[in-house]
Design an enzyme around this catalytic site. Structure first.
Site, PDB file in Angstrom:
ATOM      1  N   GLY A 103       0.821  -1.210   0.000  1.00 23.51           N
ATOM      2  CA  GLY A 103       0.000   0.000   0.000  1.00 23.51           C
ATOM      3  C   GLY A 103       0.850   1.253   0.000  1.00 23.51           C
ATOM      4  CB  THR A 104       4.468   1.790   0.708  1.00 23.82           C
ATOM      5  OG1 THR A 104       4.374   0.957   1.850  1.00 23.82           O
ATOM      6  CG2 THR A 104       5.392   2.961   0.964  1.00 23.82           C
ATOM      7  CB  THR A 105       1.860   6.074  -2.266  1.00 20.26           C
ATOM      8  OG1 THR A 105       2.014   6.899  -1.093  1.00 20.26           O
ATOM      9  CG2 THR A 105       0.508   5.414  -2.252  1.00 20.26           C
ATOM     10  N   PRO A 130      -2.232   1.902  -4.947  1.00 22.11           N
ATOM     11  CG  PRO A 130      -2.458   3.412  -6.712  1.00 22.11           C
ATOM     12  CD  PRO A 130      -2.323   1.950  -6.414  1.00 22.11           C
ATOM     13  CG  HIS A 159      -3.118  12.808   1.072  1.00 25.52           C
ATOM     14  ND1 HIS A 159      -3.374  13.135  -0.238  1.00 25.52           N
ATOM     15  CD2 HIS A 159      -3.439  11.496   1.212  1.00 25.52           C
ATOM     16  CE1 HIS A 159      -3.833  12.058  -0.873  1.00 25.52           C
ATOM     17  NE2 HIS A 159      -3.882  11.047  -0.019  1.00 25.52           N
ATOM     18  CE  LYS A 163       0.273  10.970  -0.115  1.00 26.45           C
ATOM     19  NZ  LYS A 163       0.528   9.538   0.069  1.00 26.45           N
ATOM     20  CB  THR A 170      -4.880   8.272  -5.127  1.00 24.33           C
ATOM     21  OG1 THR A 170      -4.661   7.324  -4.089  1.00 24.33           O
ATOM     22  CG2 THR A 170      -6.291   8.132  -5.661  1.00 24.33           C
TER      23      THR A 170
HETATM   24  P1  NAP Z   1       3.646   6.078   8.992  1.00 25.74           P
HETATM   25  O1  NAP Z   1       2.633   6.325  10.054  1.00 25.74           O
HETATM   26  O2  NAP Z   1       4.865   6.948   8.920  1.00 25.74           O
HETATM   27  O3  NAP Z   1       4.108   4.542   9.131  1.00 25.74           O
HETATM   28  C1  NAP Z   1       5.149   3.947   8.413  1.00 25.74           C
HETATM   29  C2  NAP Z   1       5.973   3.131   9.390  1.00 25.74           C
HETATM   30  O4  NAP Z   1       6.840   2.260   8.661  1.00 25.74           O
HETATM   31  C3  NAP Z   1       6.860   4.025  10.295  1.00 25.74           C
HETATM   32  O5  NAP Z   1       6.816   3.559  11.619  1.00 25.74           O
HETATM   33  C4  NAP Z   1       8.219   3.816   9.636  1.00 25.74           C
HETATM   34  O6  NAP Z   1       9.314   4.078  10.468  1.00 25.74           O
HETATM   35  C5  NAP Z   1       8.139   2.363   9.283  1.00 25.74           C
HETATM   36  N1  NAP Z   1       9.182   1.933   8.363  1.00 25.74           N
HETATM   37  C6  NAP Z   1       9.826   2.654   7.420  1.00 25.74           C
HETATM   38  N2  NAP Z   1      10.726   1.881   6.784  1.00 25.74           N
HETATM   39  C7  NAP Z   1      10.654   0.661   7.343  1.00 25.74           C
HETATM   40  C8  NAP Z   1      11.331  -0.561   7.110  1.00 25.74           C
HETATM   41  N3  NAP Z   1      12.291  -0.668   6.172  1.00 25.74           N
HETATM   42  N4  NAP Z   1      11.019  -1.623   7.868  1.00 25.74           N
HETATM   43  C9  NAP Z   1      10.063  -1.533   8.831  1.00 25.74           C
HETATM   44  N5  NAP Z   1       9.371  -0.396   9.090  1.00 25.74           N
HETATM   45  C10 NAP Z   1       9.664   0.681   8.339  1.00 25.74           C
HETATM   46  O7  NAP Z   1       2.981   6.157   7.528  1.00 25.74           O
HETATM   47  P2  NAP Z   1       1.448   5.834   7.154  1.00 25.74           P
HETATM   48  O8  NAP Z   1       0.632   7.050   7.270  1.00 25.74           O
HETATM   49  O9  NAP Z   1       1.036   4.578   7.845  1.00 25.74           O
HETATM   50  O10 NAP Z   1       1.596   5.553   5.598  1.00 25.74           O
HETATM   51  C11 NAP Z   1       2.417   4.506   5.111  1.00 25.74           C
HETATM   52  C12 NAP Z   1       2.340   4.461   3.593  1.00 25.74           C
HETATM   53  O11 NAP Z   1       1.025   4.061   3.204  1.00 25.74           O
HETATM   54  C13 NAP Z   1       2.583   5.806   2.897  1.00 25.74           C
HETATM   55  O12 NAP Z   1       3.336   5.587   1.733  1.00 25.74           O
HETATM   56  C14 NAP Z   1       1.187   6.282   2.539  1.00 25.74           C
HETATM   57  O13 NAP Z   1       1.167   7.150   1.428  1.00 25.74           O
HETATM   58  C15 NAP Z   1       0.553   4.957   2.206  1.00 25.74           C
HETATM   59  N6  NAP Z   1      -0.911   4.908   2.225  1.00 25.74           N
HETATM   60  C16 NAP Z   1      -1.487   4.101   1.321  1.00 25.74           C
HETATM   61  C17 NAP Z   1      -2.844   3.916   1.314  1.00 25.74           C
HETATM   62  C18 NAP Z   1      -3.445   2.969   0.307  1.00 25.74           C
HETATM   63  O14 NAP Z   1      -4.677   2.793   0.295  1.00 25.74           O
HETATM   64  N7  NAP Z   1      -2.643   2.328  -0.520  1.00 25.74           N
HETATM   65  C19 NAP Z   1      -3.643   4.575   2.252  1.00 25.74           C
HETATM   66  C20 NAP Z   1      -3.032   5.402   3.178  1.00 25.74           C
HETATM   67  C21 NAP Z   1      -1.648   5.557   3.184  1.00 25.74           C
HETATM   68  P3  NAP Z   1      10.076   5.530  10.302  1.00 25.74           P
HETATM   69  O15 NAP Z   1       9.175   6.537  10.956  1.00 25.74           O
HETATM   70  O16 NAP Z   1      11.363   5.322  11.009  1.00 25.74           O
HETATM   71  O17 NAP Z   1      10.250   5.776   8.819  1.00 25.74           O
END
Ligand code: NAP
Length: 272
Positions: A103-105, A130, A159, A163, A170
């Site tokens: 799901g990561t974008t 996405p 957003h 972000k 998207t």
């Molecule tokens: P978030 O709250 O920052 O969570 C991401 C987590 O992953 C953080 O704790 C981060 O640590 C950790 N991380 C980074 N690299 C890592 C690795 N190599 N191994 C293990 N953990 C790792 O972000 P979020 O809001 O959840 O969003 C995450 C992603 O999902 C974004 O790209 C966002 O755009 C996307 N997203 C997608 C959808 C969809 O429907 N596809 C919906 C919403 C969001 P650090 O803080 O140290 O980096």
């Protein structure tokens, strides 16, 4: 590749993050799935169920993805991490025979293409989406339909201010779909721009302008505005909570079990 068992064993990467925590809550409650591993860079050693507010699950957060994959033998790895981590995580999973649901974008397009090749070569399914919200997928579908009737269009995506990538995955996907539907698709080599300093109102696929708004209080929202002679048509989708993505994530976890290559876009799982 791991055998298909009746219970799907799931590891969540980014399990301490906003989306990862929501996936932990969802998978831990879902019939036919078991949360077996949690990977993040924060809250190491903490029970991920406690972290997600569902009570102890006996699954501790680790920062060693490879080790977790070996020790837990999962079927699926769900990744909600960062644009710079996701490709390496997915490669690690694929090489371990574990199906990534991503799901990561903001992933580099070359990395996405590489993952597609690796997934097909190893015959281990991958899903990349996405946006996992059904409403957003429908918004993109309706935008594709409208594109043939309205040549002028701009996209505004809004957003939360944490972000990392802009424009959103998207919005990029919507621009790609509109320009493909209009028949004037030309790939823009510019990929997502990291940080809030990224381009605002830049031109993307098909010369379509995307405006990125980042504000506290927002979750994930998008407007596609078409303009024509004496009229406009606005399509808008709002994710007002992260639960909106979970139905799509669960669907992708089920569907990736039957794939032997990469599928990009939830629409290719639900409209085919
Ligand atoms: P978030 O709250 O920052 O969570 C991401 C987590 O992953 C953080 O704790 C981060 O640590 C950790 N991380 C980074 N690299 C890592 C690795 N190599 N191994 C293990 N953990 C790792 O972000 P979020 O809001 O959840 O969003 C995450 C992603 O999902 C974004 O790209 C966002 O755009 C996307 N997203 C997608 C959808 C969809 O429907 N596809 C919906 C919403 C969001 P650090 O803080 O140290 O980096």
């Amino acid at each position: 590749m791991k055998g298909v068992s009746t219970i799907i064993r799931v590891v969540v990467c980014g399990a301490a993050g906003r989306m990862g925590s929501e996936v932990v809550r969802t998978v831990s409650r879902e019939d036919g799935m078991e949360l077996v591993g949690a990977v993040d860079r924060h809250n190491l050693g903490v029970d991920v169920g406690v972290l997600a507010g569902v009570g102890p699950l006996g699954v501790m957060v680790s920062d060693d993805l490879e080790g977790v994959l070996v020790s837990t033998q999962p079927d699926v790895m769900v990744d909600f991490t960062t644009p710079t981590s996701v490709a390496a995580n997915a490669r690690t999973a694929l090489r371990a025979g574990v199906r990534p649901v991503i799901g990561t974008t903001g992933m580099d397009p070359n990395d996405l293409a590489d993952l597609g090749r690796l997934s097909a070569e190893l015959r281990v399914g991958t899903v990349v989406a996405p946006n996992f919200a059904i409403g957003a997928v429908l918004m993109m579908k309706f935008a594709e339909m409208a594109a043939k009737f309205f040549p002028a269009v701009e996209i505004i995506e809004l957003h939360h201010d944490q972000k990392l990538d802009a424009p959103s995955g998207t919005a990029l996907r919507t621009a790609e779909k509109i320009s493909l539907a209009r028949g004037d698709y030309r790939q823009n080599t510019r990929s997502a721009v990291a940080t809030l300093e990224g381009v605002r109102g830049g031109c993307y696929d098909g010369g379509i302008r995307i405006h990125s708004v980042r504000l506290p209080g927002l979750v994930a929202h998008q407007e596609v505005i078409f303009g024509g002679l004496g009229q406009t048509l606005t399509l808008r989708h709002d994710s007002i909570s992260r639960e909106s993505f979970m139905h799509g994530v669960v669907l992708a976890i089920h569907r990736v079990m039957g794939l032997e290559e990469m599928v990009v876009g939830l629409e290719n799982l639900i409209f085919e």
